[in-house]
Motif scaffolding. Structure first.
Motif, mmCIF file in Angstrom:
data_model
loop_
_atom_site.group_PDB
_atom_site.id
_atom_site.type_symbol
_atom_site.label_atom_id
_atom_site.label_comp_id
_atom_site.label_asym_id
_atom_site.label_seq_id
_atom_site.Cartn_x
_atom_site.Cartn_y
_atom_site.Cartn_z
ATOM 1 N N GLU A 30 0.887 -1.181 0.000
ATOM 2 C CA GLU A 30 0.000 0.000 0.000
ATOM 3 C C GLU A 30 0.913 1.215 0.000
ATOM 4 N N GLY A 31 1.179 1.771 -1.165
ATOM 5 C CA GLY A 31 2.166 2.859 -1.255
ATOM 6 C C GLY A 31 3.525 2.303 -0.880
ATOM 7 N N HIS A 32 4.166 2.891 0.136
ATOM 8 C CA HIS A 32 5.422 2.273 0.574
ATOM 9 C C HIS A 32 5.251 1.543 1.903
ATOM 10 N N ASN A 33 3.987 1.341 2.308
ATOM 11 C CA ASN A 33 3.719 0.494 3.468
ATOM 12 C C ASN A 33 3.378 -0.920 3.009
ATOM 13 N N LEU A 34 3.532 -1.856 3.937
ATOM 14 C CA LEU A 34 3.169 -3.244 3.650
ATOM 15 C C LEU A 34 2.111 -3.691 4.649
ATOM 16 N N THR A 35 1.261 -4.618 4.261
ATOM 17 C CA THR A 35 0.337 -5.216 5.229
ATOM 18 C C THR A 35 0.518 -6.726 5.208
ATOM 19 N N ILE A 36 0.273 -7.328 6.354
ATOM 20 C CA ILE A 36 0.320 -8.785 6.457
ATOM 21 C C ILE A 36 -0.840 -9.216 7.346
ATOM 22 N N ALA A 37 -1.504 -10.294 6.958
ATOM 23 C CA ALA A 37 -2.577 -10.828 7.812
ATOM 24 C C ALA A 37 -1.923 -11.574 8.969
ATOM 25 N N LEU A 38 -2.379 -11.278 10.208
ATOM 26 C CA LEU A 38 -1.782 -11.902 11.396
ATOM 27 C C LEU A 38 -2.832 -12.803 12.057
ATOM 28 N N PRO A 39 -2.813 -14.108 11.761
ATOM 29 C CA PRO A 39 -3.811 -15.006 12.335
ATOM 30 C C PRO A 39 -3.529 -15.262 13.825
ATOM 31 N N LEU A 40 -4.583 -15.169 14.644
ATOM 32 C CA LEU A 40 -4.446 -15.435 16.075
ATOM 33 C C LEU A 40 -5.543 -16.401 16.510
ATOM 34 N N ALA A 41 -5.208 -17.284 17.458
ATOM 35 C CA ALA A 41 -6.238 -18.134 18.063
ATOM 36 C C ALA A 41 -7.075 -17.241 18.985
ATOM 37 N N PRO A 42 -8.353 -17.582 19.221
ATOM 38 C CA PRO A 42 -9.209 -16.718 20.049
ATOM 39 C C PRO A 42 -8.593 -16.443 21.425
ATOM 40 N N TRP A 43 -7.972 -17.455 22.033
ATOM 41 C CA TRP A 43 -7.385 -17.239 23.363
ATOM 42 C C TRP A 43 -6.148 -16.344 23.299
ATOM 43 N N GLU A 44 -5.424 -16.388 22.141
ATOM 44 C CA GLU A 44 -4.259 -15.483 22.000
ATOM 45 C C GLU A 44 -4.749 -14.036 21.929
ATOM 46 N N ALA A 45 -5.842 -13.844 21.211
ATOM 47 C CA ALA A 45 -6.409 -12.492 21.102
ATOM 48 C C ALA A 45 -6.934 -12.032 22.465
ATOM 49 N N ALA A 46 -7.507 -12.952 23.217
ATOM 50 C CA ALA A 46 -8.106 -12.589 24.507
ATOM 51 C C ALA A 46 -7.042 -12.328 25.578
ATOM 52 N N LEU A 47 -6.051 -13.178 25.612
ATOM 53 C CA LEU A 47 -5.077 -13.100 26.714
ATOM 54 C C LEU A 47 -3.810 -12.338 26.352
ATOM 55 N N GLY A 48 -3.610 -12.124 25.049
ATOM 56 C CA GLY A 48 -2.344 -11.518 24.617
ATOM 57 C C GLY A 48 -1.292 -12.600 24.477
ATOM 58 N N THR A 49 -0.289 -12.343 23.665
ATOM 59 C CA THR A 49 0.764 -13.346 23.452
ATOM 60 C C THR A 49 1.975 -12.689 22.799
ATOM 61 N N LYS A 50 2.995 -13.483 22.654
ATOM 62 C CA LYS A 50 4.179 -13.021 21.906
ATOM 63 C C LYS A 50 4.311 -13.915 20.685
ATOM 64 N N ILE A 51 4.472 -13.324 19.518
ATOM 65 C CA ILE A 51 4.601 -14.147 18.304
ATOM 66 C C ILE A 51 5.855 -13.749 17.513
ATOM 67 N N THR A 52 6.216 -14.633 16.603
ATOM 68 C CA THR A 52 7.313 -14.305 15.681
ATOM 69 C C THR A 52 6.685 -13.877 14.358
ATOM 70 N N LEU A 53 6.978 -12.663 13.952
ATOM 71 C CA LEU A 53 6.343 -12.099 12.751
ATOM 72 C C LEU A 53 7.360 -12.012 11.610
ATOM 73 N N PRO A 54 7.014 -12.565 10.443
ATOM 74 C CA PRO A 54 7.939 -12.396 9.313
ATOM 75 C C PRO A 54 7.874 -10.960 8.776
ATOM 76 N N THR A 55 9.010 -10.403 8.442
ATOM 77 C CA THR A 55 9.048 -9.104 7.749
ATOM 78 C C THR A 55 9.910 -9.314 6.507
ATOM 79 N N LEU A 56 9.975 -8.323 5.644
ATOM 80 C CA LEU A 56 10.782 -8.479 4.425
ATOM 81 C C LEU A 56 12.259 -8.665 4.744
ATOM 82 N N SER A 57 12.687 -8.100 5.892
ATOM 83 C CA SER A 57 14.120 -8.162 6.204
ATOM 84 C C SER A 57 14.417 -9.163 7.322
ATOM 85 N N GLY A 58 13.513 -10.100 7.591
ATOM 86 C CA GLY A 58 13.777 -11.112 8.617
ATOM 87 C C GLY A 58 12.670 -11.145 9.662
#
Lengths: 106, 344
Positions: free
Chosen positions: B233-261
């Motif tokens: 989107e212009g010079h921004n990027l978007t990525i869909a971030l799937p979460l389990a319902p309990w992860e969304a409810a309780l919060g969590t730490k995830i590993t997110l892919p980016t273009l540079s790692g």
């Protein structure tokens, strides 16, 4: 040995370079500017005009349509605007469809 | 060589006048012109139509073509009579005008059929010329033709300067006026931050000029290759971030892919589906700075639930006291429903 070439991104062209690139005369360029088919990105007077390289393909398209379909420049300006709108909508539609499939698809 | 019936191509009767030919051409040209048509075979169709028009709108060429067409039809009827009378017939297949002379090298736009009648050089001398036909041989010095090449590039390769190999074929006319081809291999420096639709000029890498004039240029038309995970989107990027319902409810730490790692991302408790999380400076590089990456939360349900899980969901349903459709019953909605139900 393969030659390493230095490239220029989106170079701006003066009137002479632009006319050569687009294979048109300076007189025709003036007419195209008058109809906003070619829009200079810099320069107030004609001899100072600079054009973005992407304008070359717009002008080439305009001259092809003019030659092959016998449409006058005012008609071509309108057609190009509409074609551009269609293209933008297509890109936006593709983008939204892709997003929709990412968020709603399996 | 297959005979081309130009009257059939334009959909006109052989007896029509020049005006009718012009009208038929204009109609088909509007339908198939590659700049306006979305027809999958637009370019091929347009070339066919243009070739037919090239011949039929020119009185001299039309007369020559009509003569060949008539001779052919006479030969065909003669052969037919021969076959009917039990004769073996000639070995002629299709059309071979001018004692099969013709040209070894066909013109790049008109068909072999056209070139065999009018010659490839002739194709460049008359009124109608399509894009690639402009590069005619000129006796005076003239700069070579510019060439535009689509250049697909991965998003990852736009983050830093990159050197990319490129190979292309350049058509040119030799001193005899015959069309030749030369293969070129280059390495091109693609600067960081190139964007979709931009053009990169490679000076002097186009077709050779005539006389002592310089070569034309090559323009690389940048096309960003769609990424399986990231949308631009212009010079921004978007990525869909799937979460389990309990992860969304309780919060969590995830590993997110980016273009540079990969990076670590903390998801706060009570995250909502559709919520966008901005990761600064992980978008595309541009002239005005580096864009951001937006992770858009998508809450995903497990496909199957065993008995224990079902029990836990049931307990949650009993205790949570949550109405997911509460907004359907808001006052503005009620008012609106009331107002519209009173309409006749």
């Amino acid at each position: 040995m393969i030659q390493l070439i230095i490239s220029e991104v989106n170079p701006q062209l003066n009137v002479e370079e632009f006319c050569h690139c687009a294979s048109i005369s300076e007189t025709l360029l003036h007419e195209l500017v008058e109809h906003s088919i070619a829009v200079p990105v810099a320069g107030v007077h004609a001899h100072e005009w600079l054009f973005n390289i992407t304008t070359v393909s717009i002008v080439k398209k305009a001259t092809r349509i003019h030659r092959d379909l016998a449409i006058d420049w005012a008609g071509i300006a309108l057609a190009l605007n509409l074609l551009d709108d269609i293209e933008k909508l297509k890109v936006e539609n593709e983008h939204l469809k892709k997003q929709l499939s990412r968020f709603c698809g399996e | 060589m297959e005979f081309k019936d130009y009257y059939v191509v334009l959909g006109v009767d052989p007896t029509v006048d020049d005006k009718a030919i012009k009208t038929a051409f204009r109609k088909l040209a509007r339908q198939y012109h590659p700049d306006v048509s979305k027809h999958p075979q637009a370019e091929a169709k347009f070339k066919e139509v243009a070739e037919a028009y090239e011949v039929l709108h020119n009185a001299e060429k039309r007369a020559e073509y009509d003569e060949l067409r008539e001779n052919r039809s006479r030969r065909q009827s003669h052969q037919q009579q021969g076959r009917q009378s039990g004769a073996s017939g000639s070995s002629q297949h299709g059309f071979a005008p001018g004692g099969q002379g013709g040209f070894e090298q066909s013109d790049q736009d008109f068909s072999d059929f056209f070139n065999s009648i009018f010659g490839s050089a002739n194709a460049n001398e008359n009124g109608f010329q399509y894009e690639s036909r402009r590069g005619r041989a000129e006796s005076s010095a003239q700069k070579g033709r510019d060439v535009e090449i689509e250049f697909p590039i991965f998003l990852e390769d736009t983050l830093a300067d990159a050197v990319k190999p490129i190979e292309y074929i350049l058509p040119y006319q030799d001193s005899q006026g015959y069309r030749q081809e030369m293969k070129k291999s280059l390495k091109v420096k693609i600067p960081a931050g190139v964007a979709d639709g931009e053009r990169i000029r490679l000076k002097g890498q186009g077709t050779p000029g005539s006389g002592h004039a310089p070569h034309g240029d090559v323009y690389l038309h940048i096309r960003l290759v769609p990424h399986p995970l990231f949308d631009v989107e212009g010079h921004n990027l978007t990525i869909a971030l799937p979460l389990a319902p309990w992860e969304a409810a309780l919060g969590t730490k995830i590993t997110l892919p980016t273009l540079s790692g990969k990076i670590q991302l903390t998801i706060p408790a009570n995250s909502q589906s559709g919520q966008r999380m901005r990761i600064k400076g992980k978008g595309l590089v541009s002239k005005t700075g580096t864009g951001d990456l937006f992770a858009v939360i998508k809450i995903v349900m497990p496909n199957h639930a065993d008995e224990t899980t079902k029990q836990l969901w049931t307990q949650l349903a009993d205790k949570a006291k949550f109405d997911a459709r509460a907004e359907w019953n808001t006052e503005p909605n009620k008012e609106r429903n009331k107002e519209w139900s009173n309409q006749p």
